[in-house]
Design an enzyme around this catalytic site. Structure first.
Site, PDB file in Angstrom:
ATOM      1  N   GLY A 199      -2.214  21.026  45.898  1.00 12.65           N
ATOM      2  CA  GLY A 199      -2.774  20.271  46.829  1.00 12.65           C
ATOM      3  C   GLY A 199      -4.178  20.343  46.524  1.00 12.65           C
ATOM      4  O   GLY A 199      -4.822  19.107  47.045  1.00 12.65           O
ATOM      5  N   HIS A 227       3.197  33.070  38.377  1.00 10.13           N
ATOM      6  CA  HIS A 227       4.126  32.639  37.217  1.00 10.13           C
ATOM      7  C   HIS A 227       3.559  33.065  35.840  1.00 10.13           C
ATOM      8  O   HIS A 227       2.786  33.942  35.916  1.00 10.13           O
ATOM      9  CB  HIS A 227       4.050  30.973  37.221  1.00 10.13           C
ATOM     10  CG  HIS A 227       4.590  30.381  38.579  1.00 10.13           C
ATOM     11  ND1 HIS A 227       3.814  29.929  39.366  1.00 10.13           N
ATOM     12  CD2 HIS A 227       5.838  30.540  38.983  1.00 10.13           C
ATOM     13  CE1 HIS A 227       4.721  29.346  40.494  1.00 10.13           C
ATOM     14  NE2 HIS A 227       5.815  29.637  40.185  1.00 10.13           N
ATOM     15  N   LYS A 254      14.590  22.203  47.724  1.00 12.40           N
ATOM     16  CA  LYS A 254      13.745  21.177  47.056  1.00 12.40           C
ATOM     17  C   LYS A 254      14.845  19.926  46.622  1.00 12.40           C
ATOM     18  O   LYS A 254      14.348  19.097  46.922  1.00 12.40           O
ATOM     19  CB  LYS A 254      13.119  21.706  45.798  1.00 12.40           C
ATOM     20  CG  LYS A 254      11.886  22.734  45.750  1.00 12.40           C
ATOM     21  CD  LYS A 254      10.785  21.855  46.432  1.00 12.40           C
ATOM     22  CE  LYS A 254       9.711  22.718  46.908  1.00 12.40           C
ATOM     23  NZ  LYS A 254       8.674  21.986  47.447  1.00 12.40           N
ATOM     24  N   MET A 274      -2.833  25.425  44.883  1.00  6.19           N
ATOM     25  CA  MET A 274      -3.099  24.867  43.645  1.00  6.19           C
ATOM     26  C   MET A 274      -2.783  23.484  43.456  1.00  6.19           C
ATOM     27  O   MET A 274      -3.831  22.707  43.101  1.00  6.19           O
ATOM     28  CB  MET A 274      -2.278  25.776  42.755  1.00  6.19           C
ATOM     29  CG  MET A 274      -2.840  25.143  41.280  1.00  6.19           C
ATOM     30  SD  MET A 274      -2.380  26.449  39.901  1.00  6.19           S
ATOM     31  CE  MET A 274      -0.617  25.754  39.606  1.00  6.19           C
ATOM     32  N   TYR A 286      15.630  28.407  46.729  1.00  5.35           N
ATOM     33  CA  TYR A 286      14.305  27.496  46.469  1.00  5.35           C
ATOM     34  C   TYR A 286      14.659  25.988  46.032  1.00  5.35           C
ATOM     35  O   TYR A 286      14.218  25.060  46.666  1.00  5.35           O
ATOM     36  CB  TYR A 286      13.581  28.284  45.646  1.00  5.35           C
ATOM     37  CG  TYR A 286      12.313  27.252  45.688  1.00  5.35           C
ATOM     38  CD1 TYR A 286      11.070  27.362  46.529  1.00  5.35           C
ATOM     39  CD2 TYR A 286      11.752  26.778  44.224  1.00  5.35           C
ATOM     40  CE1 TYR A 286      10.247  26.669  46.445  1.00  5.35           C
ATOM     41  CE2 TYR A 286      10.755  25.987  44.090  1.00  5.35           C
ATOM     42  CZ  TYR A 286       9.788  26.006  45.054  1.00  5.35           C
ATOM     43  OH  TYR A 286       8.459  25.337  44.942  1.00  5.35           O
ATOM     44  N   SER A 345      10.179  20.665  41.984  1.00  2.00           N
ATOM     45  CA  SER A 345      10.027  21.562  40.876  1.00  2.00           C
ATOM     46  C   SER A 345      10.991  21.435  39.989  1.00  2.00           C
ATOM     47  O   SER A 345      12.133  21.030  40.134  1.00  2.00           O
ATOM     48  CB  SER A 345      10.116  22.907  41.447  1.00  2.00           C
ATOM     49  OG  SER A 345      10.290  23.652  40.523  1.00  2.00           O
ATOM     50  N   SER A 346      10.856  21.732  38.632  1.00  2.00           N
ATOM     51  CA  SER A 346      11.936  21.591  37.590  1.00  2.00           C
ATOM     52  C   SER A 346      13.100  22.483  37.814  1.00  2.00           C
ATOM     53  O   SER A 346      14.157  22.344  37.198  1.00  2.00           O
ATOM     54  CB  SER A 346      11.320  21.852  36.342  1.00  2.00           C
ATOM     55  OG  SER A 346      10.669  23.064  35.984  1.00  2.00           O
ATOM     56  N   CYS A 347      13.023  23.514  38.750  1.00  4.05           N
ATOM     57  CA  CYS A 347      14.130  24.472  38.796  1.00  4.05           C
ATOM     58  C   CYS A 347      14.904  23.718  39.689  1.00  4.05           C
ATOM     59  O   CYS A 347      16.193  24.395  40.141  1.00  4.05           O
ATOM     60  CB  CYS A 347      13.425  25.682  39.586  1.00  4.05           C
ATOM     61  SG  CYS A 347      13.193  25.299  41.284  1.00  4.05           S
TER      62      CYS A 347
HETATM   63  N1  LIG Z   1       2.766  26.380  40.723  1.00  8.34           N
HETATM   64  C1  LIG Z   1       3.593  25.587  39.884  1.00  8.34           C
HETATM   65  O1  LIG Z   1       3.818  26.107  38.724  1.00  8.34           O
HETATM   66  C2  LIG Z   1       4.596  24.306  40.248  1.00  8.34           C
HETATM   67  C3  LIG Z   1       5.612  24.065  39.325  1.00  8.34           C
HETATM   68  C4  LIG Z   1       6.396  22.777  39.530  1.00  8.34           C
HETATM   69  C5  LIG Z   1       6.248  22.604  40.999  1.00  8.34           C
HETATM   70  N2  LIG Z   1       5.232  23.010  42.018  1.00  8.34           N
HETATM   71  C6  LIG Z   1       5.324  22.483  43.262  1.00  8.34           C
HETATM   72  O2  LIG Z   1       4.331  22.260  43.576  1.00  8.34           O
HETATM   73  C7  LIG Z   1       4.061  22.247  45.101  1.00  8.34           C
HETATM   74  C8  LIG Z   1       2.796  23.090  45.456  1.00  8.34           C
HETATM   75  O3  LIG Z   1       3.024  24.341  44.695  1.00  8.34           O
HETATM   76  P1  LIG Z   1       1.382  25.330  44.559  1.00  8.34           P
HETATM   77  O4  LIG Z   1       1.638  25.738  43.124  1.00  8.34           O
HETATM   78  O5  LIG Z   1       0.368  24.449  44.672  1.00  8.34           O
HETATM   79  O6  LIG Z   1       1.712  26.295  45.817  1.00  8.34           O
HETATM   80  P2  LIG Z   1       0.536  27.165  46.510  1.00  8.34           P
HETATM   81  O7  LIG Z   1      -0.610  27.382  45.532  1.00  8.34           O
HETATM   82  O8  LIG Z   1       1.479  28.149  46.957  1.00  8.34           O
HETATM   83  O9  LIG Z   1       0.192  26.100  47.839  1.00  8.34           O
HETATM   84  C9  LIG Z   1       1.110  26.048  48.749  1.00  8.34           C
HETATM   85  C10 LIG Z   1       0.625  25.715  50.051  1.00  8.34           C
HETATM   86  O10 LIG Z   1       1.422  25.366  51.040  1.00  8.34           O
HETATM   87  C11 LIG Z   1       0.852  26.033  52.396  1.00  8.34           C
HETATM   88  N3  LIG Z   1       1.766  26.303  53.066  1.00  8.34           N
HETATM   89  C12 LIG Z   1       2.898  27.115  52.833  1.00  8.34           C
HETATM   90  N4  LIG Z   1       3.615  27.450  54.090  1.00  8.34           N
HETATM   91  C13 LIG Z   1       2.985  26.816  54.856  1.00  8.34           C
HETATM   92  C14 LIG Z   1       3.038  26.511  56.492  1.00  8.34           C
HETATM   93  N5  LIG Z   1       4.288  27.128  56.826  1.00  8.34           N
HETATM   94  N6  LIG Z   1       2.328  26.009  57.189  1.00  8.34           N
HETATM   95  C15 LIG Z   1       1.407  25.340  56.557  1.00  8.34           C
HETATM   96  N7  LIG Z   1       1.231  25.343  55.005  1.00  8.34           N
HETATM   97  C16 LIG Z   1       1.826  26.012  54.545  1.00  8.34           C
HETATM   98  C17 LIG Z   1       0.036  27.222  51.710  1.00  8.34           C
HETATM   99  O11 LIG Z   1      -0.667  27.474  52.786  1.00  8.34           O
HETATM  100  P3  LIG Z   1      -1.232  29.188  52.388  1.00  8.34           P
HETATM  101  O12 LIG Z   1      -2.540  28.826  51.767  1.00  8.34           O
HETATM  102  O13 LIG Z   1      -1.935  29.457  54.024  1.00  8.34           O
HETATM  103  O14 LIG Z   1      -0.560  30.013  52.129  1.00  8.34           O
HETATM  104  C18 LIG Z   1      -0.536  26.775  50.281  1.00  8.34           C
HETATM  105  O15 LIG Z   1      -1.870  26.414  50.684  1.00  8.34           O
HETATM  106  C19 LIG Z   1       5.315  23.125  45.683  1.00  8.34           C
HETATM  107  O16 LIG Z   1       6.320  22.120  45.891  1.00  8.34           O
HETATM  108  C20 LIG Z   1       6.005  23.507  44.148  1.00  8.34           C
HETATM  109  O17 LIG Z   1       7.203  23.753  44.008  1.00  8.34           O
HETATM  110  C21 LIG Z   1       4.671  23.990  41.486  1.00  8.34           C
END
Ligand SMILES: NC(=O)c1ccc[n+]([C@@H]2O[C@H](COP(=O)([O-])OP(=O)(O)OC[C@H]3O[C@@H](n4cnc5c(N)ncnc54)[C@H](OP(=O)(O)O)[C@@H]3O)[C@@H](O)[C@H]2O)c1
Length: 319
Positions: free
Chosen positions: A16, A182, A139, A14, A135, A106-108
């Site tokens: 990226g 979430h 982080k 989401m 987790y 992340s805020s956690c």
């Molecule tokens: N979503 C939220 O509410 C939120 C809030 C605060 C912070 N964040 C932070 O933002 C960052 C991104 O979160 P997001 O919500 O975008 O998560 P996401 O949608 O799950 O995206 C994570 C990406 O990482 C890739 N990935 C995971 N393991 C991998 C590996 N071993 N090799 C290559 N790629 C890998 C996944 O690939 P696949 O597509 O193949 O699974 C996916 O594309 C995280 O660090 C998270 O802590 C998110």
């Protein structure tokens, strides 16, 4: 002038993907690799890839991410995979001469009983929330990797590695599976399916009184790009070498009860909302103090109603 060569790790996720959508418009030279072509937990593969590509900038938006259930069921996977992803990228980026990194936390990462709204300085002040401790530790290690490499090598190698701590995000490309979702995606799915199946009520865990802050993912992506490109003098005026992470929150908070009402409206569900008081509430309030990023000239552009509509449209498109 040469184009900036940018690697976005986790471009299918989401966050990226939101960064990718914005950077593409700016005509940068962007490199991406899907997990099937590059497993970021594989040290040798990451080393080869970064040594070959040698990007100017890296956004680390790849991570193993999940909700409370996934975090408490698979803590070993959460700590191991996240430590490997960030260590492999940060260390091999340094070895390959990459000068700029933006790491997503992340805020956690903040202690369970941090004073609200939570300031960057609260990091490591007391105990974490046990359900996502593994987790959060991974982080925190990512933030400390960035800071430690800066402390040891900024002067000698000209590196500048930064971190952002976003609040709860939502938007296009969110996850709707039961284990990973979430609160917003899980409620959208619940209400949508209740409408389709003509249910008379939707039951929600807890009392509905806890408050949460939400930010639309494209607004976060703009904040990431701003922080990555901010000149050093301006950036370090607002941070310091030992706490260089930056909170990114919207300031927009609402109770779970009010959130449920908004999602009920947007999905046009006509039944009742019921709260299961026997189930846990989680933290009463979790709001970030985002003064640092506000003072750097960023503010969210997408209001909650617009963001929620875009998210629901995206959900329906993929349902
Ligand atoms: N979503 C939220 O509410 C939120 C809030 C605060 C912070 N964040 C932070 O933002 C960052 C991104 O979160 P997001 O919500 O975008 O998560 P996401 O949608 O799950 O995206 C994570 C990406 O990482 C890739 N990935 C995971 N393991 C991998 C590996 N071993 N090799 C290559 N790629 C890998 C996944 O690939 P696949 O597509 O193949 O699974 C996916 O594309 C995280 O660090 C998270 O802590 C998110």
């Amino acid at each position: 002038m040469d184009k900036t060569k940018i690697y976005i790790a986790g471009h299918n996720g989401m966050v990226g993907n939101a960064i990718l959508r914005i950077l593409k418009k700016k005509k940068n030279y962007i490199i991406t690799k899907s997990r099937k072509d590059l497993d970021l937990t594989n040290q040798i593969e990451v080393k080869k890839f970064l040594n070959k590509e040698r990007p100017d900038q890296i956004y680390i938006a790849a991570a193993k991410v999940g909700g409370i259930l996934a975090n408490s069921t698979f803590p070993a996977e959460f700590i191991y995979e996240n430590l490997m992803i960030e260590s492999n990228i940060i260390h091999n980026a340094f070895i390959s001469g990459v000068k700029k990194i933006l790491f997503l936390g992340s805020s956690c990462i903040y202690p369970k009983f941090s004073p609200q709204p939570i300031k960057e300085r609260e990091l490591l002040n007391s105990k974490l929330e046990p359900t996502n401790e593994a987790y959060a530790i991974a982080k925190i290690a990512g933030i400390k990797l960035c800071e430690s490499y800066n402390r040891q090598y900024a002067k000698s190698h000209g590196i500048d590695y930064r971190s952002v701590m976003p609040t709860n995000l939502y938007g296009v490309g969110d996850h709707y599976d039961a284990q990973n979702s979430h609160v917003i995606p899980s409620l959208i799915k619940k209400f949508h399916e209740a409408k389709i199946n003509k249910k008379s009520k939707v039951i929600i865990w807890g009392t509905g009184t806890p408050k949460r802050e939400f930010l639309y993912v494209d607004d976060l992506a703009r904040a990431c790009i701003l922080i990555m490109n901010l000149n050093k003098k301006k950036f370090y005026k607002k941070t310091d070498m030992n706490y260089n992470h930056i909170n990114v929150g919207s300031g927009y908070e609402l109770s779970i009860k009010n959130l449920a009402k908004k999602i009920k409206n947007i999905t046009s569900f006509s039944g009742q909302i019921e709260f299961d008081h026997e189930k846990p509430d989680g933290m009463k309030r979790k709001k970030l103090d985002s003064k640092r990023i506000f003072n750097l000239g960023w503010k969210p552009k997408i209001d909650f109603e617009t963001g929620l509509k875009k998210t629901y449209d995206d959900f329906k498109k993929n349902y």
